[in-house]
Design an enzyme around this catalytic site. Structure first.
Site, PDB file in Angstrom:
ATOM      1  N   LYS A  97      20.341   8.577 -54.780  1.00 59.91           N
ATOM      2  CA  LYS A  97      19.069   8.469 -55.568  1.00 59.91           C
ATOM      3  C   LYS A  97      18.576   7.108 -55.693  1.00 59.91           C
ATOM      4  CE  LYS A  97      17.756  11.959 -59.042  1.00 59.91           C
ATOM      5  NZ  LYS A  97      17.754  12.317 -59.942  1.00 59.91           N
TER       6      LYS A  97
HETATM    7  O1  G3P Z   1      15.314  15.468 -62.708  1.00 63.62           O
HETATM    8  C1  G3P Z   1      14.661  14.567 -63.476  1.00 63.62           C
HETATM    9  C2  G3P Z   1      14.866  14.578 -64.959  1.00 63.62           C
HETATM   10  O2  G3P Z   1      16.182  14.505 -65.388  1.00 63.62           O
HETATM   11  C3  G3P Z   1      14.120  13.944 -66.057  1.00 63.62           C
HETATM   12  O3  G3P Z   1      13.776  14.925 -66.904  1.00 63.62           O
HETATM   13  O4  G3P Z   1      12.916  15.865 -69.110  1.00 63.62           O
HETATM   14  O5  G3P Z   1      13.686  13.578 -68.956  1.00 63.62           O
HETATM   15  O6  G3P Z   1      11.512  14.167 -67.646  1.00 63.62           O
HETATM   16  P1  G3P Z   1      13.025  14.590 -68.203  1.00 63.62           P
END
Ligand code: G3P
Length: 230
Positions: A97
């Site tokens: 990633k």
């Molecule tokens: O897949 C990306 C994720 O882990 C981020 O999620 O909810 O922190 O925006 P969030």
């Protein structure tokens, strides 16, 4: 649309893996840090923390035998490349990633030449997705929840990237990321995402419907009633 789980917590992965619905796992530094610290683990040095991170990625890859995204922590292209090679050596299913910026693109194209799969993350525009695809990323991760947070429409970005990919024959797969609730999963599937990476609690919520629970209880009570009347 394939389903991945977005977590570094082995217990969560293990449980959902048992449902037979998962085709991959994504992690990020925040998720790994959360999984390790919430398990009460402590580390004597940064090296020890990083070694544990690699161990967790190995454990996940061994468990799921499917793509596992592990994110680099370096910020310079040459360090990213070195780190990516180390992470890729952990298991054949490790996907690197990389952040969507200039350094990430340079690293992506080098890794793609080496035949290493890249998931370009933190994608917030169609042009970023186009650049990532052209740099050879195998996966592109638009963060739909974080776009919604700004008042814009995260799902429109999925539709735009999918349309551009279809018009121009791009092979990169779109991973709908930053999924916050079950509606996001349905909408991502309709918008043409190839994959949604979904947090544990959202997958659990996807299973549930109150009418299913009521239906199960009613079937069982009708059965018991009929047995008593035999
Ligand atoms: O897949 C990306 C994720 O882990 C981020 O999620 O909810 O922190 O925006 P969030």
């Amino acid at each position: 649309m394939k389903l991945y789980i977005d977590t570094a917590d082995l217990r969560e992965i293990n449980e959902i893996y048992g449902y037979g619905v998962l085709q991959g796992v994504t992690t990020n530094p925040s998720l790994v840090a959360k999984a390790l610290t919430s398990a009460g683990e402590t580390f004597s040095s940064e090296d020890a923390f990083y070694a544990r991170f690699k161990e967790v990625i190995k454990q996940i890859a061994t468990l799921v035998k499917a793509p596992v995204s592990a994110e680099v922590l370096s910020s310079k292209a040459e360090d990213m490349y070195k780190e990516a090679k180390e992470l890729a050596a952990i298991d054949e299913n490790v996907v690197i990633k990389l952040p969507m910026n200039e350094e990430g693109l340079q690293t992506c194209s080098k890794l793609a030449t080496d035949g290493i799969a890249v998931n370009m993350t933190l994608v917030f525009s169609a042009n970023q997705a186009l650049l990532a695809a052209r740099a050879g990323a195998k996966y592109i991760s638009p963060f739909i929840g974080r776009i919604d947070d700004t008042g814009a429409d995260g799902m429109q970005l999925i539709r735009d990237i999918r349309e551009i990919g279809d018009i121009h024959g791009l092979t990169a797969e779109i991973i709908a990321a930053s999924v916050r609730h079950p509606q996001h999963v349905t909408q991502a599937a309709l918008a043409g995402a190839h994959i949604a990476t979904v947090p544990y609690k959202v997958i659990r919520a996807m299973v549930k419907h109150p009418l299913t629970d009521i239906g199960i209880r009613r079937f069982l009570s009708d059965w018991e009633k009929a047995k008593r009347e035999l």
